[in-house]
Structures are given as structure tokens and as C-alpha cells.
Write a protein that holds these residues in place. Structure first.
Motif, PDB file in Angstrom:
ATOM      1  N   VAL A  19      19.560 -10.051  13.250  1.00 47.93           N
ATOM      2  CA  VAL A  19      18.345  -9.836  14.031  1.00 47.93           C
ATOM      3  C   VAL A  19      17.168 -10.528  13.355  1.00 47.93           C
ATOM      4  O   VAL A  19      17.147 -10.696  12.131  1.00 47.93           O
ATOM      5  N   MET A  20      16.226 -10.924  14.190  1.00 45.50           N
ATOM      6  CA  MET A  20      14.995 -11.533  13.702  1.00 45.50           C
ATOM      7  C   MET A  20      13.823 -10.806  14.338  1.00 45.50           C
ATOM      8  O   MET A  20      13.810 -10.581  15.547  1.00 45.50           O
ATOM      9  N   GLY A  21      12.881 -10.437  13.497  1.00 44.78           N
ATOM     10  CA  GLY A  21      11.672  -9.793  13.996  1.00 44.78           C
ATOM     11  C   GLY A  21      10.474 -10.467  13.369  1.00 44.78           C
ATOM     12  O   GLY A  21      10.627 -11.309  12.475  1.00 44.78           O
ATOM     13  N   THR A  22       9.289 -10.106  13.826  1.00 41.28           N
ATOM     14  CA  THR A  22       8.092 -10.737  13.261  1.00 41.28           C
ATOM     15  C   THR A  22       7.146  -9.683  12.702  1.00 41.28           C
ATOM     16  O   THR A  22       7.040  -8.572  13.223  1.00 41.28           O
ATOM     17  N   VAL A  23       6.474 -10.083  11.628  1.00 38.85           N
ATOM     18  CA  VAL A  23       5.529  -9.180  10.959  1.00 38.85           C
ATOM     19  C   VAL A  23       4.523 -10.033  10.179  1.00 38.85           C
ATOM     20  O   VAL A  23       4.903 -11.086   9.647  1.00 38.85           O
ATOM     21  N   PRO A  24       3.273  -9.620  10.150  1.00 40.06           N
ATOM     22  CA  PRO A  24       2.336 -10.327   9.262  1.00 40.06           C
ATOM     23  C   PRO A  24       2.806 -10.118   7.821  1.00 40.06           C
ATOM     24  O   PRO A  24       3.106  -8.973   7.454  1.00 40.06           O
ATOM     25  N   PRO A  25       2.887 -11.171   7.017  1.00 47.84           N
ATOM     26  CA  PRO A  25       3.517 -11.026   5.700  1.00 47.84           C
ATOM     27  C   PRO A  25       2.883  -9.954   4.837  1.00 47.84           C
ATOM     28  O   PRO A  25       3.583  -9.237   4.117  1.00 47.84           O
ATOM     29  N   GLU A  26       1.569  -9.789   4.932  1.00 53.55           N
ATOM     30  CA  GLU A  26       0.898  -8.831   4.055  1.00 53.55           C
ATOM     31  C   GLU A  26       1.137  -7.390   4.516  1.00 53.55           C
ATOM     32  O   GLU A  26       0.829  -6.451   3.790  1.00 53.55           O
ATOM     33  N   LEU A  27       1.691  -7.212   5.718  1.00 56.67           N
ATOM     34  CA  LEU A  27       1.903  -5.852   6.230  1.00 56.67           C
ATOM     35  C   LEU A  27       3.370  -5.437   6.242  1.00 56.67           C
ATOM     36  O   LEU A  27       3.704  -4.339   6.675  1.00 56.67           O
ATOM     37  N   ALA A  28       4.261  -6.317   5.790  1.00 54.22           N
ATOM     38  CA  ALA A  28       5.690  -5.977   5.779  1.00 54.22           C
ATOM     39  C   ALA A  28       5.918  -4.751   4.894  1.00 54.22           C
ATOM     40  O   ALA A  28       5.322  -4.629   3.825  1.00 54.22           O
ATOM     41  N   LEU A  29       6.765  -3.835   5.358  1.00 55.50           N
ATOM     42  CA  LEU A  29       7.025  -2.591   4.621  1.00 55.50           C
ATOM     43  C   LEU A  29       8.176  -2.816   3.652  1.00 55.50           C
ATOM     44  O   LEU A  29       9.330  -2.606   3.978  1.00 55.50           O
ATOM     45  N   ARG A  30       7.829  -3.251   2.461  1.00 57.86           N
ATOM     46  CA  ARG A  30       8.848  -3.575   1.465  1.00 57.86           C
ATOM     47  C   ARG A  30       9.267  -2.336   0.691  1.00 57.86           C
ATOM     48  O   ARG A  30       8.637  -1.301   0.762  1.00 57.86           O
ATOM     49  N   ARG A  31      10.360  -2.479  -0.063  1.00 53.80           N
ATOM     50  CA  ARG A  31      10.841  -1.351  -0.864  1.00 53.80           C
ATOM     51  C   ARG A  31      10.102  -1.226  -2.190  1.00 53.80           C
ATOM     52  O   ARG A  31      10.249  -0.221  -2.874  1.00 53.80           O
ATOM     53  N   ASP A  32       9.336  -2.238  -2.534  1.00 52.22           N
ATOM     54  CA  ASP A  32       8.817  -2.279  -3.907  1.00 52.22           C
ATOM     55  C   ASP A  32       7.355  -1.881  -4.027  1.00 52.22           C
ATOM     56  O   ASP A  32       6.726  -2.138  -5.045  1.00 52.22           O
ATOM     57  N   GLY A  33       6.810  -1.205  -2.993  1.00 51.21           N
ATOM     58  CA  GLY A  33       5.374  -0.907  -3.029  1.00 51.21           C
ATOM     59  C   GLY A  33       5.009   0.531  -3.367  1.00 51.21           C
ATOM     60  O   GLY A  33       3.829   0.878  -3.381  1.00 51.21           O
ATOM     61  N   ALA A  34       6.009   1.388  -3.648  1.00 54.31           N
ATOM     62  CA  ALA A  34       5.691   2.796  -3.936  1.00 54.31           C
ATOM     63  C   ALA A  34       4.977   2.910  -5.276  1.00 54.31           C
ATOM     64  O   ALA A  34       5.312   2.198  -6.230  1.00 54.31           O
ATOM     65  N   ARG A  35       3.964   3.798  -5.335  1.00 56.47           N
ATOM     66  CA  ARG A  35       3.188   3.981  -6.567  1.00 56.47           C
ATOM     67  C   ARG A  35       3.164   5.450  -6.942  1.00 56.47           C
ATOM     68  O   ARG A  35       3.168   6.324  -6.062  1.00 56.47           O
ATOM     69  N   ALA A  36       3.121   5.723  -8.259  1.00 51.99           N
ATOM     70  CA  ALA A  36       3.025   7.107  -8.725  1.00 51.99           C
ATOM     71  C   ALA A  36       1.855   7.787  -8.030  1.00 51.99           C
ATOM     72  O   ALA A  36       0.776   7.194  -7.913  1.00 51.99           O
ATOM     73  N   GLY A  37       2.087   8.983  -7.540  1.00 51.43           N
ATOM     74  CA  GLY A  37       1.048   9.713  -6.807  1.00 51.43           C
ATOM     75  C   GLY A  37       1.252   9.664  -5.302  1.00 51.43           C
ATOM     76  O   GLY A  37       0.719  10.499  -4.567  1.00 51.43           O
ATOM     77  N   ASP A  38       2.048   8.685  -4.819  1.00 52.78           N
ATOM     78  CA  ASP A  38       2.348   8.626  -3.388  1.00 52.78           C
ATOM     79  C   ASP A  38       3.170   9.845  -2.975  1.00 52.78           C
ATOM     80  O   ASP A  38       3.863  10.454  -3.794  1.00 52.78           O
ATOM     81  N   GLU A  39       3.121  10.122  -1.699  1.00 53.78           N
ATOM     82  CA  GLU A  39       3.984  11.156  -1.130  1.00 53.78           C
ATOM     83  C   GLU A  39       5.156  10.481  -0.419  1.00 53.78           C
ATOM     84  O   GLU A  39       5.029   9.363   0.077  1.00 53.78           O
ATOM     85  N   LEU A  40       6.283  11.183  -0.386  1.00 55.23           N
ATOM     86  CA  LEU A  40       7.483  10.656   0.271  1.00 55.23           C
ATOM     87  C   LEU A  40       7.682  11.387   1.599  1.00 55.23           C
ATOM     88  O   LEU A  40       7.671  12.619   1.644  1.00 55.23           O
ATOM     89  N   TRP A  41       7.882  10.602   2.647  1.00 54.50           N
ATOM     90  CA  TRP A  41       8.034  11.153   4.004  1.00 54.50           C
ATOM     91  C   TRP A  41       9.395  10.757   4.582  1.00 54.50           C
ATOM     92  O   TRP A  41       9.960   9.717   4.216  1.00 54.50           O
ATOM     93  N   LEU A  42       9.856  11.589   5.525  1.00 54.04           N
ATOM     94  CA  LEU A  42      11.082  11.271   6.261  1.00 54.04           C
ATOM     95  C   LEU A  42      10.831  11.510   7.742  1.00 54.04           C
ATOM     96  O   LEU A  42      10.223  12.521   8.116  1.00 54.04           O
TER      97      LEU A  42
END
Ligand code: ADP
Ligand code: MG
Length: 321
Positions: A130-153
Motif C-alpha cells: 500500500v501507498m499513502g501520503t503524509v506531510p513528512p514532518e507529520l508522519a507518526l513514527r515509532r521513534d518520537g516518544a519522550r519521557a513524560g508522554d502518556e500512552l494511549w490505545l
């Protein structure tokens, strides 16, 4: 006996609107969109491994595309195009009709164009890109979590695994609970609208295909953070709440897989925005844990009393009873 070309023409060739050129040439032609990059992902379903011999072809077509669209959702990408590589033991037209119907119905629902692929004889195997489009700066990557963030499901985990436990004879589901769990297993709905809405809100995201603990672990690893999960906070469907086997319920919730929900992290400041988009989209979004500065890659699960639960990351063998 239809030829390879008859099959492609009959079952997989449709007019395209967005693509410049679809099925039928050496390549499809697609245009780049201003300000966007392509998010590209491939998932393969193999008979005997990901689905049983004799599986309903309509549902298989749906699921094969759904698991791929789930990856686009987890990246915050808008679905655009798909290609299909299909190996079949024989040219079974009844199967092809139902398979393509299930696949193309979901493609239409999400505005995806099937623009190419490959068709060959062989052990039944379905590989979709599959191919989708996203503005590069808004892509939801796996490597952006920071201490203090909350985890949602999103939604609830465990129901597809509960359906599998039923099919394997480990428990007996019936009525609405059985129907709900089987639908979750066979016809998952990718969280595309949620993924798009999380652009600019989530600091990281992943779709739950292998189980909550394992997949959240990928965020922990890629982000170099530790994640704490609160077992009691995990949302549970009615079917799962009714499960009398606590150990099985824990397995399904934490390590079941095939959920295709989204897990994501966001700053506590973003909580009101997350809550309002849950209401807008008519979804359940639950805070199930937090991101800390502990051992990078570590996922810890705490029970209702605050005691750590013993969990084998890749298996179900070490749950406390
Ligand atoms: P080539 O020999 O150039 O690989 P093929 O004969 O395999 O071309 O395919 C002919 C056309 O049909 C190509 O445009 C290809 O992308 C498309 N195609 C083949 N199989 C599928 C399929 N299962 N679904 C969609 N498009 C397909
Ligand atoms: Mg080919």
C-alpha cells in the motif's frame, strides 16, 4: 480455464481516477502530491500460517488489505494506492470473484486504487503493498516518544485472540460475543481516520498486530524510552470481560495480536485534544500507561495492586496466574 491475463482483466482491473495509469501496462503511473511524501508498506498473508486452508475468500480479501491499511493508519498517512501480488494453486473463479470483491469493497471504502500487481501459480499467498501520503514532518513514527508522554490505545485489544482461542477449543464463546470476536479476527477495520487525526498530536504511534506489549515495545526501543503499562487500565470488550479464565484474558489483552488498533504516545498537554477527537470520531481512546526514562526498550506491566506482572515479551508462558 482462464489465462493469467483473463484473471487480471476480470477480477483486478478497474478504472482509476487518481492514478495516471493503472493495471495493464508495465508500470502504473502515480503523481507526487505537493508537500507530501509516500508512506509505503507491504504485508504478506500465507496460507496455513496467517489463514486456514478453506478460509472465506471474501473475508481474506478484506483482511489482506486491512492489515496493510492499518500500517498506513499507524503512520498517519492517507491511503492512496495498492498493488497485489497473488499466488494461487489454481484459477478458481469462484474464489477469485469473492476474494476480489472483499478486497475491492474495502479499497473503495478507503479510497484506495488497485494499480498493479502480479499473478502467478503457486501455494496460496497474498502480498499487498500500500501507498499513502503524509506531510513528512507529520508522519507518526515509532521513534518520537519522550519521557513524560502518556500512552494511549484505541478501541480494545484481545478480541481477535479470544476468537482464536474459541476456534482452537480453549474456550466457548456464543451469541453476540462470538460474532463480535470473529468479526474482529476476520474483518478488522483499520484506524485510518484516527491516524490522520493524530497528525501533530501523537509523538509516536504503532498499530497492534503482534500484541500490545510486543508492539508498544517497538515504540520503547525505537524511541529509547521505557514504557509502563497499567493492566487494569486496558480497555476490555464485553466478550473479554465475560471471560472467566483470567490467565487467558491476560494473554489475549497483552499479547493476543491481530487487533489492528493504534497505540500512540502524546504529551499530557495534548490530553484534551485526544479526548475531543475520541468524541469526534466516536472512538474509545484510553490512557493505558506512561513513558518514562527507565531502561530504553523496557516495557513493564503493573497489576491493579501496583505489583509488576511477569511477562515474556514474545510469548504467553510467564503470566502470573
Ligand atoms: P509484467 O509481465 O510486465 O510483470 P504482468 O503480465 O505480470 O506484467 O501484469 C500485467 C498487468 O497487470 C500489470 O499492469 C500488472 O501490474 C497487473 N497485474 C498483474 N496481476 C495483478 C493483480 N493480481 N492485481 C492487480 N494488477 C495486476
Ligand atoms: Mg508480472
Amino acid at each position: 480455464m482462464p489465462s493469467e491475463f483473463d484473471i487480471i482483466r476480470r477480477y483486478f482491473t478497474r478504472p482509476v481516477k487518481r492514478a495516471l495509469l493503472g493495471v495493464g501496462d508495465d508500470c502504473a503511473l502515480i503523481a507526487a502530491e505537493a508537500g507530501m511524501v509516500f508512506a509505503v508498506s507491504t504485508d504478506m498473508l500465507v496460507e496455513g500460517r496467517h489463514f486456514h486452508v478453506g478460509a472465506d475468500p471474501d473475508k481474506l480479501g478484506h483482511k489482506a488489505l486491512a492489515v496493510n491499511l492499518s500500517d498506513l493508519a499507524a503512520m498517519g498517512a492517507a491511503p492512496r494506492y495498492a498493488t497485489l501480488a497473488l499466488a494461487l494453486p489454481e484459477a478458481d473463479e469462484a474464489w477469485l470473484g469473492r476474494f476480489s470483491q472483499g478486497l475491492l469493497r474495502l479499497a473503495d471504502a478507503f479510497g484506495v486504487e488497485l494499480i498493479g500487481g502480479d499473478t502467478t501459480r503457486g501455494p496460496r499467498n497474498i502480498s499487498i503493498t500500500v501507498m499513502g501520503t503524509v506531510p513528512p514532518e507529520l508522519a507518526l513514527r515509532r521513534d518520537g516518544a519522550r519521557a513524560g508522554d502518556e500512552l494511549w490505545l484505541s478501541g480494545a485489544s484481545g478480541d481477535a485472540a479470544l476468537a482464536l482461542a474459541h476456534l482452537d477449543g480453549r474456550i466457548r464463546l456464543a451469541g453476540a460475543a462470538l460474532a463480535h470476536c470473529l468479526a474482529r479476527l476476520h474483518t478488522p477495520v483499520p484506524c485510518v481516520a484516527l491516524g490522520l487525526a493524530l497528525r501533530g498530536i501523537a509523538t509516536s504511534a504503532i498499530d497492534i498486530s503482534d500484541g500490545v506489549v510486543a508492539d508498544v515495545g517497538h515504540i520503547a526501543e525505537r524511541s529509547g524510552v521505557a514504557i509502563e503499562l497499567r493492566y487494569a487500565a486496558l480497555p476490555r470488550s464485553r466478550a473479554l470481560q465475560a471471560c472467566a479464565d483470567a490467565r487467558l484474558a491476560a494473554e489475549c489483552l497483552l499479547a493476543g495480536g491481530d487487533d489492528y488498533e493504534l497505540a500512540f504516545t502524546a504529551s499530557p498537554d495534548a490530553r484534551p485534544r485526544v479526548e475531543s477527537l475520541a468524541a469526534e470520531l466516536g472512538l474509545t481512546l484510553t490512557r493505558i500507561g506512561s513513558v518514562g526514562a527507565g531502561e530504553p526498550g523496557l516495557v513493564s506491566v503493573y497489576d491493579a495492586s501496583g505489583a509488576p506482572m511477569q511477562i515474556a515479551r514474545k510469548g504467553f508462558d510467564h503470566f502470573g496466574s
